[in-house]
Design a protein around this motif. Structure first.
Motif, PDB file in Angstrom:
ATOM      1  N   SER A 156       0.851  -1.192   0.000  1.00 38.69           N
ATOM      2  CA  SER A 156       0.000   0.000   0.000  1.00 38.69           C
ATOM      3  C   SER A 156       0.881   1.233   0.000  1.00 38.69           C
ATOM      4  O   SER A 156       2.000   1.226   0.533  1.00 38.69           O
ATOM      5  N   ASP A 157       0.403   2.289  -0.631  1.00 35.08           N
ATOM      6  CA  ASP A 157       1.066   3.578  -0.563  1.00 35.08           C
ATOM      7  C   ASP A 157      -0.006   4.660  -0.569  1.00 35.08           C
ATOM      8  O   ASP A 157      -1.196   4.364  -0.391  1.00 35.08           O
ATOM      9  N   GLU A 158       0.395   5.895  -0.799  1.00 33.60           N
ATOM     10  CA  GLU A 158      -0.562   6.988  -0.731  1.00 33.60           C
ATOM     11  C   GLU A 158      -1.628   6.913  -1.807  1.00 33.60           C
ATOM     12  O   GLU A 158      -2.686   7.546  -1.716  1.00 33.60           O
TER      13      GLU A 158
END
Length: 395
Positions: free
Chosen positions: A254-256
């Motif tokens: 997951s990231d932004e």
């Protein structure tokens, strides 16, 4: 209805990768298009409808019988429980008398999607555009779908055959596309993850011969999107094209921007699934692109870039049917090598010293019985957990 022959289908995969927990289905699908070419074909009906397929533990497989067409023989799609599949999968083939006719027990819809030009309306399955038409087929009294290349320089309408019924198939299941054509001549461009006017890409295979280019008039190559140039291969006349692809998730996070996965791509396309097929293979590993899409898009077959400037003859394809089904076996495990042989002898062998006994009893119950002359199995077995082992039993 008489059982006349007990045979065995042997499926060997060269680099078998066992199904991981990311595969949700309990079944896999095996497309068998070369049974009629086996040495036992004289026992088979021309439509293969006197054949039943079972797993080695006796579970009957659901089957979809696919008719012969033109030079393309009859075929079978079999649904096999995942637990029965290994690198050397064996299936039991019961052959009944040729007067017997079995109906398909595997229905289309859900996991197995199919367009049949003989009975289905193309507008329910394909994006409609100027070059599509349904035509009467003199070969079988049915119909075929003609997809003709219609130049559209503005890019406002399709120029290729685009499905509209294949979206929503999970990437984790992988899939195989089988398209049978009344007429496919010259080159073909195939994309198994196409979105018209979109950005998705998938397993792309394209064949070119270069004759339309004034700079390279003698170039003849087959190009796979991930694998570079392959040996030259052209389609002519009635053909069955098989495209296998898999998108195997090997990393996620997951990231932004949200959740993401990375996939391995495996693509194969050829003119069937027999061990003599001219298959093409290409794959890309460690793809750095973050793929947010979790569902397949559509399938594209492009009647373009053919071998001559005479577009009236070479700028269309005539489709009889198209079938889509999930199968990691075809996509990720190389070309399955399929043979038909006599059935392996099942049961145990009982020895006392050097003597081999033909019968085994549990109390007064006969559990194993073999023909005394050749030790061939006559059908009585002790429990499955010790079948196919050689046991040195002393009484």
């Amino acid at each position: 209805m008489t059982l006349q022959k007990k045979l065995q289908i042997n499926i060997v995969m060269s680099n078998y990768n066992q199904r991981s927990s990311s595969y949700s289905s309990s079944y896999d699908y095996i497309f068998l298009d070369n049974l009629a070419s086996s040495s036992y074909s004289n026992y088979f009906r021309s439509d293969l409808k006197n054949l039943k397929i079972k797993t080695t533990n006796g579970t009957e497989c659901q089957l979809l019988y696919l008719p012969a067409y033109g030079s393309q023989g009859a075929a079978i799609l079999a649904r096999v429980p995942v637990g029965q599949i290994s690198q050397t999968t064996k299936l039991l083939l019961d052959v009944y008398d040729t007067g017997t006719t079995f109906n398909s027990t595997l229905s289309t819809g859900n996991e197995v999607l199919m367009f049949d030009a003989n009975s289905d309306t193309y507008s329910q399955f394909f994006m409609n555009y100027l070059g599509l038409s349904s035509n009467n087929d003199s070969t079988d009294g049915g119909h075929f779908l003609r997809a003709r290349f219609v130049p559209n320089l503005e890019g406002t309408s399709p120029t290729d055959l685009f499905t509209t019924f294949a979206s929503g198939q999970p990437l984790a299941n992988n899939r195989v596309v089988v398209a049978r054509f009344k007429y496919i001549n010259g080159n073909v461009f195939v994309n198994d993850n196409a979105t018209y006017h979109g950005s998705t890409i998938g397993g792309i295979m394209m064949q070119i011969d270069g004759t339309l280019s004034p700079d390279e008039p003698n170039v003849k190559a087959t190009v796979n999107y991930w694998g570079g140039e392959k040996d030259y291969c052209m389609f002519t006349g009635a053909k069955t094209l098989v495209l296998a692809s898999s998108f195997d998730a090997y990393n996620q996070g997951s990231d932004e921007e949200g959740n993401w996965k990375q996939y391995h791509f495996h693509d194969r396309v050829g003119t069937g699934t027999s061990n003599t097929s001219d298959y093409l293979e290409g794959f890309s590993r460690n793809n750095p692109t973050k793929i947010y899409q979790s569902n397949y898009a559509e399938i594209e077959v492009s009647p373009t870039l053919y071998a001559t400037t005479d577009f009236e003859d070479f700028n269309y394809v005539d489709l009889k049917w198209m079938m889509v089904f999930p199968s990691p076996l075809f996509a990720a495990n190389g070309i399955p090598q399929v043979t038909v042989t006599t059935r392996d002898k099942m049961g145990i062998r009982l020895y006392k010293g050097s003597h081999e006994y033909t019968k085994a009893y549990k109390g007064s119950t006969l559990m194993w019985n073999a023909d005394d002359s050749d030790m061939d199995d006559t059908g009585l077995h002790i429990p499955d957990k010790i079948i196919n082992h050689n046991w040195d039993w002393v009484f």
